[in-house]
Design a protein around this motif. Sequence first.
Motif, mmCIF file in Angstrom:
data_model
loop_
_atom_site.group_PDB
_atom_site.id
_atom_site.type_symbol
_atom_site.label_atom_id
_atom_site.label_comp_id
_atom_site.label_asym_id
_atom_site.label_seq_id
_atom_site.Cartn_x
_atom_site.Cartn_y
_atom_site.Cartn_z
ATOM 1 N N UNK A 111 22.352 45.584 42.412
ATOM 2 C CA UNK A 111 23.425 44.699 42.900
ATOM 3 C C UNK A 111 24.955 45.155 43.177
ATOM 4 N N UNK A 112 25.840 44.505 43.653
ATOM 5 C CA UNK A 112 27.045 44.722 43.972
ATOM 6 C C UNK A 112 27.859 43.051 43.714
ATOM 7 N N UNK A 113 29.063 42.818 42.892
ATOM 8 C CA UNK A 113 29.749 42.230 42.087
ATOM 9 C C UNK A 113 30.872 41.837 43.394
ATOM 10 N N UNK A 114 31.375 41.360 43.381
ATOM 11 C CA UNK A 114 32.955 41.266 43.687
ATOM 12 C C UNK A 114 33.873 40.033 43.252
ATOM 13 N N UNK A 115 35.253 40.386 43.247
ATOM 14 C CA UNK A 115 35.729 39.657 43.142
ATOM 15 C C UNK A 115 37.155 39.760 43.391
ATOM 16 N N UNK A 116 37.201 38.821 43.815
ATOM 17 C CA UNK A 116 38.373 38.256 45.011
ATOM 18 C C UNK A 116 39.383 37.383 44.122
ATOM 19 N N UNK A 117 40.873 38.687 44.459
ATOM 20 C CA UNK A 117 42.004 37.502 43.622
ATOM 21 C C UNK A 117 42.972 37.474 44.258
ATOM 22 N N UNK A 118 43.653 36.094 44.207
ATOM 23 C CA UNK A 118 44.536 35.332 44.905
ATOM 24 C C UNK A 118 46.553 37.199 44.268
ATOM 25 N N UNK A 119 47.795 36.233 45.297
ATOM 26 C CA UNK A 119 48.406 37.264 44.419
ATOM 27 C C UNK A 119 49.169 38.254 45.672
ATOM 28 N N UNK A 120 50.240 38.633 45.086
ATOM 29 C CA UNK A 120 50.390 39.393 46.044
ATOM 30 C C UNK A 120 50.941 40.854 45.969
ATOM 31 N N UNK A 121 50.864 40.781 43.865
ATOM 32 C CA UNK A 121 51.216 42.107 43.480
ATOM 33 C C UNK A 121 49.723 42.674 42.831
ATOM 34 N N UNK A 122 48.373 42.116 43.848
ATOM 35 C CA UNK A 122 46.949 42.770 42.252
ATOM 36 C C UNK A 122 46.758 44.335 42.337
ATOM 37 N N UNK A 123 47.979 44.926 43.243
ATOM 38 C CA UNK A 123 47.919 46.154 42.767
ATOM 39 C C UNK A 123 48.243 47.209 41.390
ATOM 40 N N UNK A 124 49.068 45.217 41.397
ATOM 41 C CA UNK A 124 50.132 46.128 39.852
ATOM 42 C C UNK A 124 49.182 45.800 39.089
ATOM 43 N N UNK A 125 47.636 45.159 38.913
ATOM 44 C CA UNK A 125 47.114 44.289 37.934
ATOM 45 C C UNK A 125 46.132 45.809 36.713
ATOM 46 N N UNK A 126 46.165 45.902 35.437
ATOM 47 C CA UNK A 126 44.716 46.768 35.616
ATOM 48 C C UNK A 126 43.211 45.726 35.571
ATOM 49 N N UNK A 127 42.280 45.579 36.460
ATOM 50 C CA UNK A 127 41.304 44.870 35.996
ATOM 51 C C UNK A 127 39.843 45.401 35.759
ATOM 52 N N UNK A 128 39.304 43.874 34.788
ATOM 53 C CA UNK A 128 38.619 44.585 33.768
ATOM 54 C C UNK A 128 36.591 43.416 34.693
ATOM 55 N N UNK A 129 35.602 43.917 34.005
ATOM 56 C CA UNK A 129 34.715 43.347 33.743
ATOM 57 C C UNK A 129 33.809 42.864 32.727
ATOM 58 N N UNK A 130 33.717 42.027 32.323
ATOM 59 C CA UNK A 130 33.379 41.589 31.457
ATOM 60 C C UNK A 130 31.559 40.718 31.965
ATOM 61 N N UNK A 131 30.929 40.690 30.334
ATOM 62 C CA UNK A 131 29.530 39.201 30.371
ATOM 63 C C UNK A 131 29.027 38.684 29.266
ATOM 64 N N UNK A 132 28.852 37.487 29.659
ATOM 65 C CA UNK A 132 28.142 36.811 28.775
ATOM 66 C C UNK A 132 26.342 36.285 28.412
ATOM 67 N N UNK A 133 25.927 36.782 27.442
ATOM 68 C CA UNK A 133 24.366 37.103 27.966
ATOM 69 C C UNK A 133 24.074 35.283 27.235
ATOM 70 N N UNK A 134 23.590 34.848 27.391
ATOM 71 C CA UNK A 134 22.908 33.581 26.161
ATOM 72 C C UNK A 134 22.324 33.928 24.935
ATOM 73 N N UNK A 135 23.040 33.346 24.039
ATOM 74 C CA UNK A 135 23.485 33.632 22.751
ATOM 75 C C UNK A 135 24.176 34.267 21.944
ATOM 76 N N UNK A 136 25.201 35.982 23.314
ATOM 77 C CA UNK A 136 25.884 36.270 22.416
ATOM 78 C C UNK A 136 27.158 35.616 23.017
#
Length: 132
Positions: free
Chosen positions: A18-43
């Motif tokens: 699968x390929x997940x995408x995340x679209x961001x607003x704002x003009x300074x996206x290139x200046x952000x550090x971006x992360x992915x997190x996840x949460x499983x049921x009960x965790x």
Amino acid sequence: QVQLVESGGGLVQAGDSLRLSCAASGRTFSLYTMGWFRQAPGNEREFVAAISRGDGSTVYSDSVKGRFTISRDNANNTVFLQMNSLEPEDTAVYYCAADVHGVVYIHGVVYIPTRQSAYDYWGPGTQVTVSS
């Protein structure tokens, strides 16, 4: 204010991709550090991967290293998470997050935060379900 919206989740079988995408607003996206997190049921929510601004350095959790790849398209304000060889244990709600603070160097190497508290903005999440 930064708005993040994830997409690409779904129901797949073990071994699929699968390929997940995340679209961001704002003009300074290139200046952000971006992360992915996840949460499983009960965790609790856990770190998956992150990519720095600038040279695009990356860091991964041990559980996904070698199977997942994070990348970014600064021209289109989007960060991706390519997930291969999916396992039932990868079932979770996946969130993208943005760290809008300046980059930190430690001994000349860019520091990419993996703790949730370092990230300022979060998307609503997208469900990934992997069946066995």
